[in-house]
Each structure stands twice: as C-alpha cells, then as structure tokens.
Scaffold this motif. Structure first.
Motif, PDB file in Angstrom:
ATOM      1  N   ARG A  76      53.846  42.122  41.752  1.00  0.00           N
ATOM      2  CA  ARG A  76      53.674  42.616  41.634  1.00  0.00           C
ATOM      3  C   ARG A  76      55.260  43.489  41.882  1.00  0.00           C
ATOM      4  O   ARG A  76      55.381  44.215  41.597  1.00  0.00           O
ATOM      5  N   GLY A  77      55.781  42.703  42.937  1.00  0.00           N
ATOM      6  CA  GLY A  77      57.116  42.346  43.751  1.00  0.00           C
ATOM      7  C   GLY A  77      56.881  43.313  44.818  1.00  0.00           C
ATOM      8  O   GLY A  77      57.929  43.892  45.067  1.00  0.00           O
ATOM      9  N   ILE A  78      56.111  43.847  45.042  1.00  0.00           N
ATOM     10  CA  ILE A  78      56.261  44.822  46.347  1.00  0.00           C
ATOM     11  C   ILE A  78      56.062  44.018  47.672  1.00  0.00           C
ATOM     12  O   ILE A  78      55.456  42.549  48.170  1.00  0.00           O
ATOM     13  N   THR A  79      57.053  44.274  48.370  1.00  0.00           N
ATOM     14  CA  THR A  79      57.516  43.671  49.980  1.00  0.00           C
ATOM     15  C   THR A  79      56.424  43.823  51.175  1.00  0.00           C
ATOM     16  O   THR A  79      56.756  45.510  51.127  1.00  0.00           O
ATOM     17  N   THR A  80      55.677  43.175  51.601  1.00  0.00           N
ATOM     18  CA  THR A  80      55.112  43.815  53.237  1.00  0.00           C
ATOM     19  C   THR A  80      55.505  43.235  54.458  1.00  0.00           C
ATOM     20  O   THR A  80      55.836  42.215  54.071  1.00  0.00           O
ATOM     21  N   LYS A  81      55.194  43.954  55.132  1.00  0.00           N
ATOM     22  CA  LYS A  81      55.635  43.065  56.849  1.00  0.00           C
ATOM     23  C   LYS A  81      54.794  43.942  57.894  1.00  0.00           C
ATOM     24  O   LYS A  81      54.057  45.478  58.002  1.00  0.00           O
ATOM     25  N   ALA A  82      54.041  43.209  58.006  1.00  0.00           N
ATOM     26  CA  ALA A  82      53.096  43.747  59.032  1.00  0.00           C
ATOM     27  C   ALA A  82      52.562  42.562  60.261  1.00  0.00           C
ATOM     28  O   ALA A  82      54.023  40.893  60.135  1.00  0.00           O
ATOM     29  N   ARG A  83      52.417  42.754  61.374  1.00  0.00           N
ATOM     30  CA  ARG A  83      52.134  42.159  62.334  1.00  0.00           C
ATOM     31  C   ARG A  83      50.731  41.068  62.748  1.00  0.00           C
ATOM     32  O   ARG A  83      50.179  42.339  62.168  1.00  0.00           O
ATOM     33  N   PRO A  84      50.384  39.555  63.509  1.00  0.00           N
ATOM     34  CA  PRO A  84      48.906  39.840  63.143  1.00  0.00           C
ATOM     35  C   PRO A  84      48.225  40.435  63.837  1.00  0.00           C
ATOM     36  O   PRO A  84      48.521  41.067  64.677  1.00  0.00           O
ATOM     37  N   ILE A  85      47.143  40.058  63.511  1.00  0.00           N
ATOM     38  CA  ILE A  85      45.659  41.539  63.813  1.00  0.00           C
ATOM     39  C   ILE A  85      44.895  39.857  65.372  1.00  0.00           C
ATOM     40  O   ILE A  85      44.306  39.584  66.120  1.00  0.00           O
ATOM     41  N   LYS A  86      44.761  39.060  64.337  1.00  0.00           N
ATOM     42  CA  LYS A  86      43.758  38.061  64.615  1.00  0.00           C
ATOM     43  C   LYS A  86      44.809  36.538  64.100  1.00  0.00           C
ATOM     44  O   LYS A  86      44.824  36.669  62.836  1.00  0.00           O
ATOM     45  N   ILE A  87      44.639  35.717  64.863  1.00  0.00           N
ATOM     46  CA  ILE A  87      45.185  34.126  64.623  1.00  0.00           C
ATOM     47  C   ILE A  87      43.660  33.862  64.884  1.00  0.00           C
ATOM     48  O   ILE A  87      42.955  33.392  66.094  1.00  0.00           O
ATOM     49  N   GLU A  88      43.255  32.433  64.146  1.00  0.00           N
ATOM     50  CA  GLU A  88      42.224  31.773  64.029  1.00  0.00           C
ATOM     51  C   GLU A  88      42.374  30.000  63.621  1.00  0.00           C
ATOM     52  O   GLU A  88      42.514  30.349  62.007  1.00  0.00           O
ATOM     53  N   PRO A  89      42.743  29.036  64.458  1.00  0.00           N
ATOM     54  CA  PRO A  89      42.585  27.869  64.104  1.00  0.00           C
ATOM     55  C   PRO A  89      41.100  27.361  63.807  1.00  0.00           C
ATOM     56  O   PRO A  89      39.687  28.366  63.914  1.00  0.00           O
ATOM     57  N   VAL A  90      40.744  26.822  62.036  1.00  0.00           N
ATOM     58  CA  VAL A  90      40.113  26.532  61.594  1.00  0.00           C
ATOM     59  C   VAL A  90      40.085  24.502  62.217  1.00  0.00           C
ATOM     60  O   VAL A  90      40.815  23.811  61.130  1.00  0.00           O
ATOM     61  N   ARG A  91      38.890  24.202  62.861  1.00  0.00           N
ATOM     62  CA  ARG A  91      38.765  22.836  63.022  1.00  0.00           C
ATOM     63  C   ARG A  91      37.599  22.272  62.819  1.00  0.00           C
ATOM     64  O   ARG A  91      37.068  22.084  61.872  1.00  0.00           O
ATOM     65  N   MET A  92      37.829  20.642  62.572  1.00  0.00           N
ATOM     66  CA  MET A  92      37.240  19.482  62.251  1.00  0.00           C
ATOM     67  C   MET A  92      36.043  19.288  63.070  1.00  0.00           C
ATOM     68  O   MET A  92      36.617  19.700  64.074  1.00  0.00           O
ATOM     69  N   LEU A  93      35.378  18.501  62.326  1.00  0.00           N
ATOM     70  CA  LEU A  93      34.467  18.058  63.585  1.00  0.00           C
ATOM     71  C   LEU A  93      34.627  17.126  64.656  1.00  0.00           C
ATOM     72  O   LEU A  93      34.676  16.826  65.705  1.00  0.00           O
ATOM     73  N   SER A  94      36.613  16.965  64.629  1.00  0.00           N
ATOM     74  CA  SER A  94      36.704  16.364  65.387  1.00  0.00           C
ATOM     75  C   SER A  94      37.744  16.561  66.035  1.00  0.00           C
ATOM     76  O   SER A  94      38.824  16.369  67.536  1.00  0.00           O
ATOM     77  N   GLY A  95      37.735  17.598  65.850  1.00  0.00           N
ATOM     78  CA  GLY A  95      38.393  18.807  66.855  1.00  0.00           C
ATOM     79  C   GLY A  95      40.312  18.994  66.084  1.00  0.00           C
ATOM     80  O   GLY A  95      40.659  20.207  67.077  1.00  0.00           O
ATOM     81  N   LYS A  96      40.023  18.500  65.322  1.00  0.00           N
ATOM     82  CA  LYS A  96      42.066  18.862  64.878  1.00  0.00           C
ATOM     83  C   LYS A  96      41.970  19.706  63.608  1.00  0.00           C
ATOM     84  O   LYS A  96      40.929  19.950  62.826  1.00  0.00           O
ATOM     85  N   PRO A  97      42.939  21.021  64.237  1.00  0.00           N
ATOM     86  CA  PRO A  97      43.490  21.488  63.182  1.00  0.00           C
ATOM     87  C   PRO A  97      43.899  21.646  62.106  1.00  0.00           C
ATOM     88  O   PRO A  97      44.349  20.799  61.547  1.00  0.00           O
ATOM     89  N   THR A  98      42.654  22.299  60.863  1.00  0.00           N
ATOM     90  CA  THR A  98      43.246  22.071  59.606  1.00  0.00           C
ATOM     91  C   THR A  98      43.625  22.888  59.256  1.00  0.00           C
ATOM     92  O   THR A  98      44.315  22.736  58.318  1.00  0.00           O
ATOM     93  N   LEU A  99      43.187  24.447  59.132  1.00  0.00           N
ATOM     94  CA  LEU A  99      43.807  25.814  58.618  1.00  0.00           C
ATOM     95  C   LEU A  99      43.988  25.752  59.946  1.00  0.00           C
ATOM     96  O   LEU A  99      43.609  26.504  60.610  1.00  0.00           O
ATOM     97  N   THR A 100      45.393  27.889  59.846  1.00  0.00           N
ATOM     98  CA  THR A 100      44.875  28.413  60.563  1.00  0.00           C
ATOM     99  C   THR A 100      45.392  29.453  59.534  1.00  0.00           C
ATOM    100  O   THR A 100      45.805  30.086  58.876  1.00  0.00           O
ATOM    101  N   ILE A 101      44.296  30.569  60.225  1.00  0.00           N
ATOM    102  CA  ILE A 101      44.093  31.725  59.018  1.00  0.00           C
ATOM    103  C   ILE A 101      44.516  33.261  60.067  1.00  0.00           C
ATOM    104  O   ILE A 101      44.049  33.487  61.648  1.00  0.00           O
ATOM    105  N   VAL A 102      45.266  33.825  59.325  1.00  0.00           N
ATOM    106  CA  VAL A 102      46.206  34.839  60.158  1.00  0.00           C
ATOM    107  C   VAL A 102      46.151  35.690  59.683  1.00  0.00           C
ATOM    108  O   VAL A 102      46.151  36.077  58.621  1.00  0.00           O
ATOM    109  N   TYR A 103      45.478  36.771  60.303  1.00  0.00           N
ATOM    110  CA  TYR A 103      44.643  38.394  59.789  1.00  0.00           C
ATOM    111  C   TYR A 103      45.918  39.053  59.825  1.00  0.00           C
ATOM    112  O   TYR A 103      46.545  39.763  61.097  1.00  0.00           O
ATOM    113  N   VAL A 104      46.498  39.615  58.875  1.00  0.00           N
ATOM    114  CA  VAL A 104      47.459  41.197  59.151  1.00  0.00           C
ATOM    115  C   VAL A 104      47.060  42.555  57.983  1.00  0.00           C
ATOM    116  O   VAL A 104      45.725  42.690  57.965  1.00  0.00           O
TER     117      VAL A 104
END
Length: 104
Positions: A76-104
């Motif tokens: 919609r063209g709305i710009t949002t600026k925020a600081r992270p609340i929580k940073i959560e890496p998602v890991r596979m069975l091998s322990g390697k991170p595949t995704l990182t989810i940042v909650y703002v």
C-alpha cells in the motif's frame, strides 16, 4: 536458494559509532525477506509477552541484531520502521540454520 520465496526488501539500519556529542553514524543494508504482517503475542528476550506486528523471514542466518532498526514498505506504500522483539533461527536436524524469523 531459500525454502520460502523472498519477495520483499527490508532495509536494516545499524548504528556503527557515536561521537562525543551523541551524534550517531549509521549504515544501511538492504536484504531480501518475506514479511507476514499479523498481530500476535510473542515472548521477547526477557520472557515478557509483547505484541508483534510482523514476522520477517530471512534466508539462513543473516547478521541481524536487537539494536538494529528494520524499515520496510508494504504494497500500500506505507513505510514502517521498527526494532526487533525476538530473533529466532530455525534449524534443520543437522543443526544448520535454514531460516531466521525476526518479530517486530
């Protein structure tokens, strides 16, 4: 290649130094991500329940920190600026991170 499509761009602003007058020098870095705007309750680093307005999904394990500021513009063209609340890496069975989810 990411597990989920990364169609949005977020700008990460980081303070690199402060001078003796309190002026800040910042750097900006653009990163691909997926942003899901939804209101939900998450626990922050201190264990308190807080309201999150969006999830940002990044590929693997990017260099993002709690003192960074995230800026994005939605469809919609709305710009949002925020600081992270929580940073959560998602890991596979091998322990390697595949995704990182940042909650703002």
């Amino acid at each position: 290649m990411a597990i989920v499509p990364l169609k949005q761009i977020v700008t990460v602003h980081r303070v690199v130094e402060k001078n003796k007058w309190g002026e800040e020098k910042t750097t900006s870095n653009e990163m691909k991500c997926r942003i899901d705007e939804r209101t939900q309750i998450v626990k922050n680093v201190a264990g308190e329940e807080v309201v999150s307005g969006a999830e940002m999904w990044f590929d693997k394990f990017p260099d993002v920190r709690y003192d960074d500021a995230f800026e994005y513009t939605d469809e919609r063209g709305i710009t949002t600026k925020a600081r992270p609340i929580k940073i959560e890496p998602v890991r596979m069975l091998s322990g390697k991170p595949t995704l990182t989810i940042v909650y703002v």
